[in-house]
Design a protein around this motif. Structure first.
Motif, PDB file in Angstrom:
ATOM      1  N   TYR A 211      -7.161  13.871 -11.002  1.00  0.00           N
ATOM      2  CA  TYR A 211      -7.648  12.484 -10.958  1.00  0.00           C
ATOM      3  C   TYR A 211      -6.498  11.496 -11.065  1.00  0.00           C
ATOM      4  O   TYR A 211      -6.457  10.493 -10.335  1.00  0.00           O
ATOM      5  N   PHE A 212      -5.548  11.744 -11.942  1.00  0.00           N
ATOM      6  CA  PHE A 212      -4.439  10.812 -12.142  1.00  0.00           C
ATOM      7  C   PHE A 212      -3.518  10.789 -10.926  1.00  0.00           C
ATOM      8  O   PHE A 212      -3.023   9.726 -10.535  1.00  0.00           O
ATOM      9  N   SER A 213      -3.309  11.944 -10.323  1.00  0.00           N
ATOM     10  CA  SER A 213      -2.502  11.980  -9.097  1.00  0.00           C
ATOM     11  C   SER A 213      -3.202  11.220  -7.980  1.00  0.00           C
ATOM     12  O   SER A 213      -2.572  10.466  -7.224  1.00  0.00           O
ATOM     13  N   ASP A 214      -4.527  11.413  -7.883  1.00  0.00           N
ATOM     14  CA  ASP A 214      -5.279  10.697  -6.851  1.00  0.00           C
ATOM     15  C   ASP A 214      -5.209   9.189  -7.063  1.00  0.00           C
ATOM     16  O   ASP A 214      -5.161   8.416  -6.100  1.00  0.00           O
ATOM     17  N   LEU A 215      -5.211   8.771  -8.317  1.00  0.00           N
ATOM     18  CA  LEU A 215      -5.081   7.347  -8.609  1.00  0.00           C
ATOM     19  C   LEU A 215      -3.761   6.793  -8.080  1.00  0.00           C
ATOM     20  O   LEU A 215      -3.713   5.705  -7.489  1.00  0.00           O
ATOM     21  N   VAL A 216      -2.699   7.536  -8.299  1.00  0.00           N
ATOM     22  CA  VAL A 216      -1.384   7.069  -7.854  1.00  0.00           C
ATOM     23  C   VAL A 216      -1.309   7.086  -6.332  1.00  0.00           C
ATOM     24  O   VAL A 216      -0.743   6.170  -5.721  1.00  0.00           O
ATOM     25  N   TYR A 217      -1.879   8.120  -5.701  1.00  0.00           N
ATOM     26  CA  TYR A 217      -1.895   8.156  -4.231  1.00  0.00           C
ATOM     27  C   TYR A 217      -2.682   6.975  -3.672  1.00  0.00           C
ATOM     28  O   TYR A 217      -2.302   6.389  -2.646  1.00  0.00           O
ATOM     29  N   SER A 218      -3.780   6.624  -4.329  1.00  0.00           N
ATOM     30  CA  SER A 218      -4.548   5.450  -3.905  1.00  0.00           C
ATOM     31  C   SER A 218      -3.726   4.184  -4.062  1.00  0.00           C
ATOM     32  O   SER A 218      -3.754   3.295  -3.195  1.00  0.00           O
ATOM     33  N   LEU A 219      -2.978   4.104  -5.151  1.00  0.00           N
ATOM     34  CA  LEU A 219      -2.094   2.952  -5.367  1.00  0.00           C
ATOM     35  C   LEU A 219      -1.017   2.899  -4.295  1.00  0.00           C
ATOM     36  O   LEU A 219      -0.656   1.813  -3.817  1.00  0.00           O
ATOM     37  N   ARG A 220      -0.503   4.039  -3.908  1.00  0.00           N
ATOM     38  CA  ARG A 220       0.495   4.082  -2.829  1.00  0.00           C
ATOM     39  C   ARG A 220      -0.063   3.512  -1.531  1.00  0.00           C
ATOM     40  O   ARG A 220       0.609   2.752  -0.824  1.00  0.00           O
ATOM     41  N   GLU A 221      -1.313   3.873  -1.205  1.00  0.00           N
ATOM     42  CA  GLU A 221      -1.925   3.366   0.017  1.00  0.00           C
ATOM     43  C   GLU A 221      -2.068   1.846  -0.031  1.00  0.00           C
ATOM     44  O   GLU A 221      -1.863   1.167   0.973  1.00  0.00           O
ATOM     45  N   LYS A 222      -2.400   1.323  -1.189  1.00  0.00           N
ATOM     46  CA  LYS A 222      -2.509  -0.128  -1.328  1.00  0.00           C
ATOM     47  C   LYS A 222      -1.140  -0.785  -1.178  1.00  0.00           C
ATOM     48  O   LYS A 222      -1.031  -1.872  -0.598  1.00  0.00           O
ATOM     49  N   CYS A 223      -0.116  -0.130  -1.692  1.00  0.00           N
ATOM     50  CA  CYS A 223       1.243  -0.664  -1.537  1.00  0.00           C
ATOM     51  C   CYS A 223       1.647  -0.693  -0.070  1.00  0.00           C
ATOM     52  O   CYS A 223       2.289  -1.647   0.387  1.00  0.00           O
ATOM     53  N   ARG A 225      -0.421  -0.943   2.507  1.00  0.00           N
ATOM     54  CA  ARG A 225      -1.179  -2.010   3.174  1.00  0.00           C
ATOM     55  C   ARG A 225      -0.590  -3.379   2.847  1.00  0.00           C
ATOM     56  O   ARG A 225      -0.504  -4.251   3.718  1.00  0.00           O
ATOM     57  N   LEU A 226      -0.176  -3.547   1.606  1.00  0.00           N
ATOM     58  CA  LEU A 226       0.456  -4.805   1.225  1.00  0.00           C
ATOM     59  C   LEU A 226       1.750  -5.012   2.000  1.00  0.00           C
ATOM     60  O   LEU A 226       2.034  -6.122   2.476  1.00  0.00           O
ATOM     61  N   LEU A 246      -2.644 -11.979  -1.283  1.00  0.00           N
ATOM     62  CA  LEU A 246      -3.094 -12.185  -2.658  1.00  0.00           C
ATOM     63  C   LEU A 246      -4.162 -11.173  -3.051  1.00  0.00           C
ATOM     64  O   LEU A 246      -4.111 -10.588  -4.142  1.00  0.00           O
ATOM     65  N   LEU A 247      -5.115 -10.933  -2.169  1.00  0.00           N
ATOM     66  CA  LEU A 247      -6.193  -9.987  -2.472  1.00  0.00           C
ATOM     67  C   LEU A 247      -5.646  -8.575  -2.633  1.00  0.00           C
ATOM     68  O   LEU A 247      -6.035  -7.834  -3.552  1.00  0.00           O
ATOM     69  N   GLU A 248      -4.736  -8.186  -1.738  1.00  0.00           N
ATOM     70  CA  GLU A 248      -4.176  -6.836  -1.805  1.00  0.00           C
ATOM     71  C   GLU A 248      -3.319  -6.669  -3.059  1.00  0.00           C
ATOM     72  O   GLU A 248      -3.374  -5.629  -3.727  1.00  0.00           O
ATOM     73  N   SER A 249      -2.530  -7.679  -3.384  1.00  0.00           N
ATOM     74  CA  SER A 249      -1.693  -7.577  -4.579  1.00  0.00           C
ATOM     75  C   SER A 249      -2.539  -7.590  -5.850  1.00  0.00           C
ATOM     76  O   SER A 249      -2.193  -6.938  -6.842  1.00  0.00           O
ATOM     77  N   ASP A 250      -3.660  -8.300  -5.832  1.00  0.00           N
ATOM     78  CA  ASP A 250      -4.554  -8.298  -6.991  1.00  0.00           C
ATOM     79  C   ASP A 250      -5.111  -6.902  -7.253  1.00  0.00           C
ATOM     80  O   ASP A 250      -5.264  -6.490  -8.414  1.00  0.00           O
TER      81      ASP A 250
END
Length: 766
Positions: A211-223, A225-226, A246-250
């Motif tokens: 779960y924690f690795s998946d969280l970081v991978y999800s954060l990577r995808e947001k980075c 996109r930003l 702004l929305l993506e960085s939030d």
């Protein structure tokens, strides 16, 4: 009929409760024909149980005796395609949330009924069941503690083998709805905050720890996109693009705060897993290629986005392990001259956070910098960097501090300042080679070059540059040379010239009021601590590149430019005071008593519908769209700070008096005689009202499509000579008003002598 009356009167009685339970027991199958009846029975049971939990203990005894939760489970199993799941889960959530007694909560979580309901095979496709299910799980998690958590797990030989509440909620971790994501975060934190050793072992071990690795991978995808938004090739700083960034960085910041909440639990195993995943999967993969320590392994984010992400990570999440690991990577190129001392430190120290390699080794994340760069590093610590040629190419963070890219310069400097002020940093001052370099006057010189750029950069860049200069002046003892002072003087004079230009613009009458308002804002911003500095400014700088200079016929855009020029001018005044006196400049007295005749006093106080003296008025005509052509008097008048042009109709009974029908400010009128009709005088009227909007500091003055459209009056005079006299009179009154304002600003606009500034600065140390 009598039965209905009895039920409505005594609906919370024990007898009625038993009746409803028996009615529910009679249900053998749930379908579309009896669905509403079942829903009504479930609702009634929940209402009575909630009432009985507070008012009548016999009701809850009946609830336990009749095994009502077992009936809920049975109804769930026989529901088929009746879509009874959503209301059933909703009523269960309400019942659990409203239970106050520990006895009731303990009973509801025992006997495995709740686990059975959680583990039921629901069909979440194409419906609205997911929010109800997640709300039910969250309601259950809100009632767990060290005594009740054990009722929701299955254990074999002191090892948790099953935890449905946790494993089922994780299936919604990547759900698209924000409400569900928030519920997932709240539920998991409820579990993490219960100090249970077996549960900690379960959540930090595979497969649950994924779960924690998946969280970081999800954060990577947001980075990623930003970064796409930040690196977009369009030159305009559009409102929509800024909104998307702004929305993506939030979303990224929200994730970082969730990581912070997890680490704040303080459980070592949990902190270790989360920290390893953050460093291994996010921080090192974006930092190490950025600093040319290793090529990217498929995850590439641009430099400005990387600096933004890492800075926010330090500001929001922080912690000794993360702060020291980031510092170790950033300062890695500067450790080479001290490799013997570093080796000795690693050998002799029992701490796990003194040096970068020792830190990574103890955190079991050494492979992130070791596997592909064996020629440069030895895992055992024999060499920190064995190839001097490689090191020469690794300029590290200073490569960006001295970059010509202003966004990178300021973003990298912020990252270093965050590290320098971090209380979690364990490096000794002697080993902080990279951080000591930011104190070098060369960095201050680089900032001065940005401030003195010609043509001037956008106000946002100038403002943040000045903010960093102020922080560096207070960061350590520093002596500025003549080159620094000359460069600052150049920048200061440019700022004065831009303000002088605004004194000839269409908003010169508002400069003093703007200066009063912005002075306090400037003082507050310069005094704010570093930790309050949002790293998001780097993204704004990356997408907003428009200069503060430029011609515009739009009064709202001209207003924004004027405000930006005033902000930058005040910043220069404060920096000048810091350089010469070492303290911020006090707010100057810009107020002055107006002067004028009784007639001008009459004009100055005029408002729509009031009477004014017509002695200085010029007769003319104007055509209004709704009122036709009207005979009026035009009266331009300036008195001190105030200046306006008034249109008045002659009073029907008082020959020397008129009634005001329109008023406009003198500033921005731009009186122009029509080329084809020399008796026509065109006046431009500012329609934009800055008081109606909360105008914040902006680095790019985007010309939005819905900007206010300025008005225009066309006045007709009896002759061309009369038209010219009217034009000259407006210019004369405008000149009087502008001259008065310039006289008030004159003390602040005095030329700055670099020699005097150098002498003042020589008397003290910075």
């Amino acid at each position: 009929m009598w039965r209905t009356v009895w039920r409505s009167i005594d609906r919370f009685s024990l007898q009625h409760f038993k009746y409803v339970i028996n009615e529910l027991r009679k249900i053998k199958v749930v379908d579309q024909h009896n669905r509403e009846l079942v829903i009504d029975l479930l609702q009634t049971i929940v209402e009575i149980v909630t009432y009985g939990d507070r008012q009548d203990p016999f009701i809850f005894e009946c609830f336990m005796e009749y095994q009502v939760l077992a009936e809920f489970v049975r109804i769930l199993k026989i529901s088929g395609n009746s879509k009874i799941e959503a209301p059933l889960l909703q009523y269960l959530s309400i019942m659990i949330q409203n239970m106050g007694s520990e006895h009731a909560i303990y009973y509801c979580l025992s006997n495995d009924y709740i686990n059975t309901i959680i583990a039921h095979q629901y069909d979440f496709d194409g419906g609205d069941l997911a929010p109800y299910y997640v709300s039910f799980l969250r309601a259950v998690s809100g009632k767990i503690n060290r005594d009740t958590l054990c009722l929701l797990v299955r254990v074999n030989r002191d090892v948790v083998t099953s935890f449905p509440l946790y494993t089922e909620i994780l299936k919604f971790a990547q759900h698209g709805e924000k409400m569900i994501q928030t519920a997932v975060h709240a539920l998991t934190l409820n579990i993490f905050n219960v100090s249970d050793d077996m549960v900690y072992q379960f959540v930090t071990s595979p497969p649950a720890s994924q779960y924690f690795s998946d969280l970081v991978y999800s954060l990577r995808e947001k980075c990623l996109r930003l970064d796409v938004l930040v690196q977009a090739t369009d030159e305009t700083c559009t409102k929509q693009r800024r909104k998307e960034i702004l929305l993506e960085s939030d979303e990224i910041v929200d994730d970082l705060y969730y990581f912070k909440d997890i680490l704040s639990v303080g459980e070592p195993r949990l902190s270790k897993v989360v920290t390893q995943d953050l460093l291994n999967l996010l921080v090192f993969p974006i930092l190490i290629p950025l600093l040319q320590l290793r090529q990217s392994n498929g995850f590439y984010v641009s430099a400005v986005t990387t600096l933004y992400i890492v800075s926010y990570l330090l500001v929001v999440v922080g912690g000794k392990n993360i702060v020291n690991a980031v510092a170790g990577v950033i300062l890695y190129p500067y450790m080479t001259p001290r490799r013997d001392a570093a080796k000795e430190e690693i050998t002799n120290s029992s701490s796990d956070t003194h040096f970068f390699l020792n830190l990574l080794r103890d955190m079991e994340i050494m492979e992130i910098v070791g596997s592909e760069s064996q020629k440069d590093e030895n895992i055992n610590g024999n060499h920190i960097c064995g190839n001097d040629d490689v090191r020469l190419e690794r300029n590290g963070i200073l490569m960006y501090v001295f970059s010509d890219n202003h966004s990178l310069l300021l973003a990298s400097l912020l990252l270093l300042l965050i590290l320098a002020e971090s209380k979690d940093l364990d490096y000794t001052s002697d080993s902080m080679i990279g951080l000591s370099d930011i104190q070098d006057p060369m960095v201050f010189y680089a900032l001065l070059k940005v401030l003195a750029s010609q043509p001037p950069l956008c106000a946002l860049i100038q403002w943040h540059t000045g903010w960093f200069m102020q922080k560096l002046l207070n960061f350590q003892v520093m002596t500025l040379g003549e080159q620094h002072l000359h460069l600052f003087n150049t920048s200061y004079q440019q700022s004065c010239e831009r303000l002088q230009k605004e004194l000839d613009g269409c908003w010169f009458d508002c400069i003093l009021d703007t200066m009063k308002d912005e002075w306090e804002n400037c003082e507050t911003a310069l005094k704010e601590p570093l930790k309050s500095k949002s790293p998001s400014f780097a993204l704004e700088l990356a997408v907003c590149k428009q200069s503060t200079d430029g011609n515009t016929n739009s009064s709202d855009t001209a207003w924004e430019i004027m405000v930006d020029v005033v902000k930058v001018f005040i910043l220069h005044l404060q920096l000048k005071a810091l350089i010469s006196k070492g303290e911020l400049l006090e707010k100057p007295l810009l107020d002055s008593a107006d002067s004028g005749t009784s007639n001008s006093l009459d004009i100055a106080s005029a408002s729509f519908g009031s009477e004014v003296y017509l002695g200085s008025g010029i007769p003319c005509r104007i055509a209004f769209s709704n009122a036709g052509i009207r005979d009026i008097y035009m009266i331009p008048a300036a008195r001190g700070l105030s200046g306006k042009v008034i249109l008045a109709e002659k009073h029907p009974f008082r020959s020397q008096r008129g009634v005001v029908i329109a008023i406009a400010p003198l500033a921005g009128l731009r009186p122009t005689i029509d080329e084809d009709h020399p008796t026509w005088l065109h006046l431009w009227i500012r329609e934009f009202d800055p008081r109606s909007k909360a105008r914040k500091s902006r680095g790019c003055n985007s010309h939005v499509s819905n900007s206010a459209v300025d008005g225009r009056w066309t006045l007709g005079f009896p002759s061309a000579k009369g038209c010219e006299i009217a034009r000259l009179l407006i210019l004369e009154e405008t000149y009087k008003q502008r001259s008065f304002i310039k006289s008030l600003l004159a003390p602040l606009l005095q030329k700055n002598d670099p020699g005097n500034l150098c002498n003042e600065q020589a008397g003290r140390k910075l």
